[in-house]
Motif scaffolding. Sequence first.
Motif, PDB file in Angstrom:
ATOM      1  N   LYS A   1       0.795  -1.215   0.000  1.00 35.16           N
ATOM      2  CA  LYS A   1       0.000   0.000   0.000  1.00 35.16           C
ATOM      3  C   LYS A   1       0.835   1.276   0.000  1.00 35.16           C
ATOM      4  N   PRO A   2       1.811   1.387  -0.877  1.00 35.86           N
ATOM      5  CA  PRO A   2       2.581   2.628  -0.903  1.00 35.86           C
ATOM      6  C   PRO A   2       1.773   3.824  -1.398  1.00 35.86           C
ATOM      7  N   PHE A   3       0.688   3.576  -2.105  1.00 33.70           N
ATOM      8  CA  PHE A   3      -0.127   4.666  -2.637  1.00 33.70           C
ATOM      9  C   PHE A   3      -0.987   5.325  -1.572  1.00 33.70           C
TER      10      PHE A   3
ATOM     11  N   LEU B   1      -9.988  -1.187  -4.324  1.00 32.64           N
ATOM     12  CA  LEU B   1     -10.824  -2.210  -4.951  1.00 32.64           C
ATOM     13  C   LEU B   1     -10.073  -2.983  -6.026  1.00 32.64           C
ATOM     14  N   PHE B   2      -9.307  -2.278  -6.852  1.00 33.03           N
ATOM     15  CA  PHE B   2      -8.530  -2.961  -7.885  1.00 33.03           C
ATOM     16  C   PHE B   2      -7.484  -3.884  -7.274  1.00 33.03           C
ATOM     17  N   GLN B   3      -6.844  -3.430  -6.214  1.00 28.28           N
ATOM     18  CA  GLN B   3      -5.844  -4.272  -5.579  1.00 28.28           C
ATOM     19  C   GLN B   3      -6.488  -5.515  -4.957  1.00 28.28           C
ATOM     20  N   VAL B   4      -7.639  -5.358  -4.341  1.00 20.49           N
ATOM     21  CA  VAL B   4      -8.341  -6.503  -3.749  1.00 20.49           C
ATOM     22  C   VAL B   4      -8.796  -7.471  -4.844  1.00 20.49           C
TER      23      VAL B   4
ATOM     24  N   SER C   1      -5.630 -13.785  -7.786  1.00 25.30           N
ATOM     25  CA  SER C   1      -4.406 -14.544  -7.493  1.00 25.30           C
ATOM     26  C   SER C   1      -4.702 -15.813  -6.708  1.00 25.30           C
ATOM     27  N   LYS C   2      -5.753 -15.808  -5.922  1.00 26.61           N
ATOM     28  CA  LYS C   2      -6.099 -17.006  -5.160  1.00 26.61           C
ATOM     29  C   LYS C   2      -6.498 -18.133  -6.098  1.00 26.61           C
ATOM     30  N   PHE C   3      -7.234 -17.806  -7.154  1.00 21.86           N
ATOM     31  CA  PHE C   3      -7.610 -18.838  -8.120  1.00 21.86           C
ATOM     32  C   PHE C   3      -6.400 -19.323  -8.916  1.00 21.86           C
ATOM     33  N   LEU C   4      -5.540 -18.397  -9.303  1.00 20.18           N
ATOM     34  CA  LEU C   4      -4.314 -18.806 -10.000  1.00 20.18           C
ATOM     35  C   LEU C   4      -3.394 -19.598  -9.081  1.00 20.18           C
ATOM     36  N   GLY C   5      -3.329 -19.188  -7.827  1.00 17.31           N
ATOM     37  CA  GLY C   5      -2.444 -19.835  -6.871  1.00 17.31           C
ATOM     38  C   GLY C   5      -2.818 -21.269  -6.578  1.00 17.31           C
TER      39      GLY C   5
ATOM     40  N   ASN D   1      -0.794  -5.155  -9.377  1.00 16.84           N
ATOM     41  CA  ASN D   1      -0.029  -5.187  -8.140  1.00 16.84           C
ATOM     42  C   ASN D   1      -0.563  -6.280  -7.222  1.00 16.84           C
ATOM     43  N   GLY D   2      -1.863  -6.425  -7.155  1.00 18.05           N
ATOM     44  CA  GLY D   2      -2.479  -7.407  -6.273  1.00 18.05           C
ATOM     45  C   GLY D   2      -2.268  -8.840  -6.715  1.00 18.05           C
ATOM     46  N   LEU D   3      -2.221  -9.073  -8.026  1.00 14.84           N
ATOM     47  CA  LEU D   3      -2.029 -10.443  -8.526  1.00 14.84           C
ATOM     48  C   LEU D   3      -0.746 -11.088  -8.003  1.00 14.84           C
TER      49      LEU D   3
END
Length: 104
Positions: free
Chosen positions: A6-8, A29-32, A38-42, A89-91
Amino acid sequence: MYAFRKPFTIALFNDLDFFGIDYKIALVLFQVLGYAFSKFLGIKIISELENNKRKYYFLGLIIVVELALALVLFAITPRPYNAIFMLLNGLPLGMIWGIVFFLS
């Protein structure tokens, strides 16, 4: 890894919106959403990682977060169009969390 989350949030985004949503809320929201994807990819990628390659994936994903995609492109793209880079960033950050959690 936490330094890239969260540097922004220290910046002021007064009187900015992203399609009718407060700009800072849109960034979160975009980061979440990136974390959620990423959870599905992970489930597929992280679960199949070999133990000896985890540290390379970890470092590679940190590099993607900082240099290749998210934060540098977020910084150089004009507002409010740079909000999409918070998804990118979130991915990798969510994938990094998967690597760390899976190792412990």
